[in-house]
Design a protein around this motif. Structure first.
Motif, PDB file in Angstrom:
ATOM      1  N   ARG A   1      -0.267  -5.932 -10.307  1.00 29.00           N
ATOM      2  CA  ARG A   1      -1.505  -5.414  -9.904  1.00 29.00           C
ATOM      3  C   ARG A   1      -1.424  -4.398  -8.945  1.00 29.00           C
ATOM      4  O   ARG A   1      -1.985  -2.997  -8.847  1.00 29.00           O
ATOM      5  CB  ARG A   1      -2.327  -6.330  -9.154  1.00 29.00           C
ATOM      6  CG  ARG A   1      -3.678  -5.942  -8.397  1.00 29.00           C
ATOM      7  CD  ARG A   1      -4.818  -6.966  -7.962  1.00 29.00           C
ATOM      8  NE  ARG A   1      -4.202  -7.477  -6.868  1.00 29.00           N
ATOM      9  CZ  ARG A   1      -4.160  -7.194  -5.509  1.00 29.00           C
ATOM     10  NH1 ARG A   1      -4.996  -6.224  -5.240  1.00 29.00           N
ATOM     11  NH2 ARG A   1      -3.765  -7.965  -4.801  1.00 29.00           N
ATOM     12  N   LEU A   2      -0.365  -4.458  -7.848  1.00 30.20           N
ATOM     13  CA  LEU A   2      -0.079  -3.579  -6.970  1.00 30.20           C
ATOM     14  C   LEU A   2       0.810  -2.565  -7.347  1.00 30.20           C
ATOM     15  O   LEU A   2       0.567  -1.266  -7.011  1.00 30.20           O
ATOM     16  CB  LEU A   2       0.583  -4.082  -5.556  1.00 30.20           C
ATOM     17  CG  LEU A   2      -0.474  -4.870  -4.782  1.00 30.20           C
ATOM     18  CD1 LEU A   2       0.318  -5.782  -3.693  1.00 30.20           C
ATOM     19  CD2 LEU A   2      -1.671  -4.186  -4.256  1.00 30.20           C
ATOM     20  N   ARG A   3       1.802  -2.521  -8.397  1.00 28.10           N
ATOM     21  CA  ARG A   3       2.305  -1.553  -9.315  1.00 28.10           C
ATOM     22  C   ARG A   3       1.195  -0.705  -9.805  1.00 28.10           C
ATOM     23  O   ARG A   3       1.532   0.558  -9.691  1.00 28.10           O
ATOM     24  CB  ARG A   3       3.335  -2.224  -9.959  1.00 28.10           C
ATOM     25  CG  ARG A   3       4.495  -2.904  -9.198  1.00 28.10           C
ATOM     26  CD  ARG A   3       5.536  -3.357 -10.114  1.00 28.10           C
ATOM     27  NE  ARG A   3       5.912  -2.517 -11.037  1.00 28.10           N
ATOM     28  CZ  ARG A   3       6.261  -2.741 -12.406  1.00 28.10           C
ATOM     29  NH1 ARG A   3       5.837  -4.119 -12.829  1.00 28.10           N
ATOM     30  NH2 ARG A   3       6.471  -1.897 -13.065  1.00 28.10           N
ATOM     31  N   GLN A   4       0.406  -1.171 -10.063  1.00 31.47           N
ATOM     32  CA  GLN A   4      -0.672  -0.549 -11.234  1.00 31.47           C
ATOM     33  C   GLN A   4      -1.572   0.034 -10.086  1.00 31.47           C
ATOM     34  O   GLN A   4      -2.458   1.094 -10.897  1.00 31.47           O
ATOM     35  CB  GLN A   4      -1.186  -1.269 -12.162  1.00 31.47           C
ATOM     36  CG  GLN A   4      -0.387  -1.477 -13.507  1.00 31.47           C
ATOM     37  CD  GLN A   4      -0.322  -2.933 -14.075  1.00 31.47           C
ATOM     38  OE1 GLN A   4      -1.375  -3.324 -13.931  1.00 31.47           O
ATOM     39  NE2 GLN A   4       0.504  -3.159 -15.034  1.00 31.47           N
ATOM     40  N   ALA A   5      -1.624  -0.380  -8.801  1.00 31.73           N
ATOM     41  CA  ALA A   5      -2.703   0.462  -8.058  1.00 31.73           C
ATOM     42  C   ALA A   5      -2.596   1.681  -7.824  1.00 31.73           C
ATOM     43  O   ALA A   5      -1.464   2.077  -7.692  1.00 31.73           O
ATOM     44  CB  ALA A   5      -2.845  -0.499  -6.836  1.00 31.73           C
ATOM     45  N   PRO A   6      -3.742   2.625  -7.566  1.00 28.66           N
ATOM     46  CA  PRO A   6      -3.362   3.920  -7.331  1.00 28.66           C
ATOM     47  C   PRO A   6      -2.840   4.197  -6.041  1.00 28.66           C
ATOM     48  O   PRO A   6      -3.157   3.212  -5.109  1.00 28.66           O
ATOM     49  CB  PRO A   6      -5.106   4.678  -7.559  1.00 28.66           C
ATOM     50  CG  PRO A   6      -5.764   3.603  -7.343  1.00 28.66           C
ATOM     51  CD  PRO A   6      -4.990   2.177  -7.774  1.00 28.66           C
ATOM     52  N   THR A   7      -2.050   5.103  -5.363  1.00 29.02           N
ATOM     53  CA  THR A   7      -1.640   5.282  -4.219  1.00 29.02           C
ATOM     54  C   THR A   7      -2.723   5.304  -3.125  1.00 29.02           C
ATOM     55  O   THR A   7      -2.422   4.728  -1.954  1.00 29.02           O
ATOM     56  CB  THR A   7      -0.687   6.705  -4.238  1.00 29.02           C
ATOM     57  OG1 THR A   7      -0.022   6.785  -5.548  1.00 29.02           O
ATOM     58  CG2 THR A   7       0.179   6.995  -3.058  1.00 29.02           C
ATOM     59  N   GLN A   8      -3.811   5.888  -3.831  1.00 31.73           N
ATOM     60  CA  GLN A   8      -4.873   5.980  -2.646  1.00 31.73           C
ATOM     61  C   GLN A   8      -5.298   4.507  -2.056  1.00 31.73           C
ATOM     62  O   GLN A   8      -5.562   4.373  -1.084  1.00 31.73           O
ATOM     63  CB  GLN A   8      -6.178   6.418  -3.428  1.00 31.73           C
ATOM     64  CG  GLN A   8      -7.540   6.446  -2.603  1.00 31.73           C
ATOM     65  CD  GLN A   8      -7.832   7.672  -1.766  1.00 31.73           C
ATOM     66  OE1 GLN A   8      -7.568   8.571  -2.523  1.00 31.73           O
ATOM     67  NE2 GLN A   8      -7.912   7.343  -0.649  1.00 31.73           N
TER      68      GLN A   8
END
Ligand code: HEC
Length: 159
Positions: A102-109
């Motif tokens: 989930r956090l690898r796919q989260a946007p940098t924003q």
């Protein structure tokens, strides 16, 4: 005048000499309505403000991000970002690892916003980490994520 009368007059005069007009005493930094209108520093971002635009990705930005991450985030997230920092080992609620899908796919924003607004048990860093540094840290988290999931081509040892 009797001695008693003289004493009374003296006492009254002594008391009156302490009475001056206290409303005209000058004060340094006296309150005024204008003085309460504080202008916030330029890079201040209040809760819920729109994020500043991300700066270009450079080595200097990553190095700055690494330095700030080690100061502000490793106590809980650890140098590796697996969420097992020293404060967590002493009982603070454990954050999720940065290396979950989930956090690898989260946007940098998302990382920027978590620092600005806080997230669940994690308090906001808006007052501690300036907006440019939030982008630097967010970029460094991306680098950390890549370090734990390098593409196969990056680990070929011989040719
Ligand atoms: C005092 C411990 C602590 C510190 C310091 C800390 N965090 Fe956290 N962080 C947490 C905890 C706990 C969570 C999980 C919160 C929850 O889910 O309730 C979390 C969650 C996160 C998440 C994941 C949010 C999600 O979507 O699940 C990110 C990203 C994050 N923190 C980034 C940072 C960054 C960047 C810093 C440094 C500027 C930082 N944290 C400093 C404790 C901390």
């Amino acid at each position: 005048m009797s001695p008693r009368g003289a004493l009374t007059l003296f006492t009254v005069l002594a008391l009156l000499s302490g009475c001056d007009d206290m409303t005209v005493q000058p004060k340094a930094g006296a309150w005024s309505p204008e003085a309460t209108l504080v202008t916030p520093p330029q890079d201040t971002v209040a809760w819920g403000d729109a994020a500043l635009k991300p700066p270009p990705l450079t080595l200097a930005l990553l190095q700055r991000g690494q330095q700030r991450f080690r100061i502000d985030c490793t106590p809980c997230h650890s140098e590796l970002g697996d969420g097992n920092g020293m404060v967590v080992q002493r009982g603070f609620p454990a954050p999720p690892s940065y290396h979950i899908d989930r956090l690898r796919q989260a946007p940098t924003q998302h990382f920027y916003d978590v620092m600005t607004d806080g997230y669940g048990a994690m308090y906001s860093f808006a007052g501690r980490v300036s907006p440019p540094d939030r982008w630097a840290i967010a970029a460094y988290i991306r680098a950390l994520q890549l370090s734990q999931h390098p593409p196969a081509t990056a680990v070929q040892t011989s040719r």
